[in-house]
Design a protein around this motif. Sequence first.
Motif, PDB file in Angstrom:
ATOM      1  N   LEU A  91      36.616  18.773  35.967  1.00 25.40           N
ATOM      2  CA  LEU A  91      37.333  19.326  34.807  1.00 25.40           C
ATOM      3  C   LEU A  91      37.492  18.284  33.709  1.00 25.40           C
ATOM      4  N   LYS A  92      37.727  17.060  34.112  1.00 22.90           N
ATOM      5  CA  LYS A  92      37.842  15.971  33.138  1.00 22.90           C
ATOM      6  C   LYS A  92      36.514  15.824  32.391  1.00 22.90           C
ATOM      7  N   LEU A 113      34.278  18.151  32.056  1.00 21.49           N
ATOM      8  CA  LEU A 113      34.130  19.364  31.247  1.00 21.49           C
ATOM      9  C   LEU A 113      34.922  19.234  29.943  1.00 21.49           C
ATOM     10  N   HIS A 114      36.084  18.660  30.064  1.00 17.81           N
ATOM     11  CA  HIS A 114      36.924  18.451  28.887  1.00 17.81           C
ATOM     12  C   HIS A 114      36.251  17.490  27.908  1.00 17.81           C
ATOM     13  N   THR A 146      33.489  19.199  26.172  1.00 17.73           N
ATOM     14  CA  THR A 146      33.995  20.162  25.192  1.00 17.73           C
ATOM     15  C   THR A 146      34.422  19.461  23.906  1.00 17.73           C
ATOM     16  N   ARG A 147      35.007  18.291  24.060  1.00 15.66           N
ATOM     17  CA  ARG A 147      35.404  17.541  22.854  1.00 15.66           C
ATOM     18  C   ARG A 147      34.177  17.110  22.054  1.00 15.66           C
ATOM     19  N   GLN A 205      33.017  20.101  20.229  1.00 21.28           N
ATOM     20  CA  GLN A 205      33.860  20.364  19.055  1.00 21.28           C
ATOM     21  C   GLN A 205      33.422  19.499  17.879  1.00 21.28           C
ATOM     22  N   ARG A 209      43.248  25.213  19.019  1.00 21.89           N
ATOM     23  CA  ARG A 209      43.047  23.755  19.071  1.00 21.89           C
ATOM     24  C   ARG A 209      43.383  23.107  17.717  1.00 21.89           C
ATOM     25  N   ALA A 238      39.924  26.041  29.624  1.00 22.54           N
ATOM     26  CA  ALA A 238      40.937  25.005  29.860  1.00 22.54           C
ATOM     27  C   ALA A 238      40.473  23.666  29.293  1.00 22.54           C
ATOM     28  N   ALA A 239      39.166  23.497  29.211  1.00 28.23           N
ATOM     29  CA  ALA A 239      38.621  22.227  28.743  1.00 28.23           C
ATOM     30  C   ALA A 239      38.916  21.972  27.262  1.00 28.23           C
ATOM     31  N   TRP A 240      39.391  22.981  26.548  1.00 26.41           N
ATOM     32  CA  TRP A 240      39.784  22.763  25.145  1.00 26.41           C
ATOM     33  C   TRP A 240      41.150  22.080  25.054  1.00 26.41           C
ATOM     34  N   ALA A 241      41.863  22.050  26.162  1.00 26.25           N
ATOM     35  CA  ALA A 241      43.201  21.460  26.164  1.00 26.25           C
ATOM     36  C   ALA A 241      43.120  19.939  26.307  1.00 26.25           C
ATOM     37  N   ASP A 242      44.229  19.282  26.005  1.00 29.58           N
ATOM     38  CA  ASP A 242      44.264  17.823  26.169  1.00 29.58           C
ATOM     39  C   ASP A 242      44.319  17.451  27.638  1.00 29.58           C
ATOM     40  N   ARG A 243      44.973  18.282  28.416  1.00 28.78           N
ATOM     41  CA  ARG A 243      44.984  18.034  29.861  1.00 28.78           C
ATOM     42  C   ARG A 243      45.183  19.358  30.591  1.00 28.78           C
ATOM     43  N   VAL A 244      44.826  19.328  31.836  1.00 33.43           N
ATOM     44  CA  VAL A 244      44.903  20.546  32.646  1.00 33.43           C
ATOM     45  C   VAL A 244      45.822  20.281  33.833  1.00 33.43           C
ATOM     46  N   ALA A 259      43.674  12.980  27.665  1.00 31.17           N
ATOM     47  CA  ALA A 259      42.257  12.929  27.301  1.00 31.17           C
ATOM     48  C   ALA A 259      41.782  11.539  26.913  1.00 31.17           C
TER      49      ALA A 259
END
Lengths: 223, 242
Positions: A122-123, A125-126, A129-130, A133, B189, B208-214, B229
């Motif tokens: 998930l990290k 993936l995050h 995603t950034r 963006q 966002r 969820a990956a658009w968030a700063d943390r999950v 992040a």
Amino acid sequence: MSVKQGLMALLADGPMYGAQLRAEFEDRTGGTWPLNVGQVYTTLARLERDGLVEPTGEADGEGRISYRLTQAGTEEVGTWWTTPVDRDSTPRDELTIKLALAVTVPGVDVQAVAQTQRTATLKHLHDLTRLKQQVMRKQREAEGAPSGPADAAKHDEGNHDLAWLLVLENLIFTAEAEVRWLDHVETRLHRESLRPFRRSGAHTTALPDDAGDHAGTRTEARR
Amino acid sequence: MTAPSLLLEDVTRVHGTGETAVRALDGVSLEVMPGELVAVMGPSGSGKSTLLNLAGGLDLATSGRVVIEGEDLSTLGAKGIAQLRRRRVGFVFQDYNLIPSLTAAENVGLPLELDGVRASQARRQARQTLDLMGLRDLSDRFPDQMSGGQQQRVAIARALVGSRRLVLADEPTGALDSHTGEDVLRVLRERCDEGVAGLLVTHEARHAAWADRVVFLRDGVVVDSTGRASSPEDLLATGSSR
């Protein structure tokens, strides 16, 4: 990933020398699969041997030789575009192997293995995603910018951004699929642990008592 | 030091009593800072919706504290919580919940009118919010004249109209296709990048990956969190990026 096909596809865009091919390959794929220049020159030598590329002439002042596709090479690139990528072979995947072994080796906390991996994926993936963006923001800004004489260069840059975006999205979907699979693994293990004939093992002792729609069992578990 | 927009401190919510009691949330602590978007994931029945309801003052904790912009909900009466909800918290639901007989601007202005703001002023503020979010063209449209994605973006505008700086979103992209869902997340966002605090409940890892943390919930307990992040500079230095 076939370096050979990738380099040939780039040469369909025009003649290039080794370092140029490497830079273009990495630029268009976001540096996701880095190449070393030795690998590029080895591949070019093989392609030349097979009659798929040829030098455009002598080395330039800096000793660089540009290559172009031969007719056979052009045909091979055309065939590559229209032939599906072979999915019959199953690539070796460390995570799949790790979990398959984890459920069979005594003493491994499979839930912890899955959870640790899910957090890491998930990290990742995050982060992807950034980056996506950022590329999308750049594209929106470019769309809003006034047109002018540099339009051709902008067009090229836009295409490269699109290529990078597609690679990023592929990585995003792959990471998402991994997270979904890990969710599924937990549910599967939980259901297996409820089967009466199941031998007690490492993965049955460390499982959560809620792996989906079993809210009713929680009260029991907490007594 | 900046105070969190939303703070949950050792929050427990028990439904029922005795033998049949179910702990929907069990000792959950969480904070969401201004400018931060936090996603909550977890399987069905893990307590995600309970968490959101408690965070928005729609439900009360059995024990622990829920604090919204410095106000401890347990110290406010029902009236006080209702007022805080109207003024400080915006909700976004999966099915948009726009009123069909009102235009986008009227829908967005409605929370202000309910809070006693004159209709003309509420409408003006609503249009300002829609403008700010690049939705000016939708101001005079009715919900049935908008796509699902447009309606959801209007719903986000409604959640953030006036002085509200905390948005709680429950599967806001659940009814949308992949691209439209992404547009909605981008809007959310961007609002967070400008200082709004957001709590997003979703079961989609990609969203969820658009968030700063999950934050992961399982069985009413926070079992893990991805942590804050990386900076864009860190990301650009990684092997999977250029």
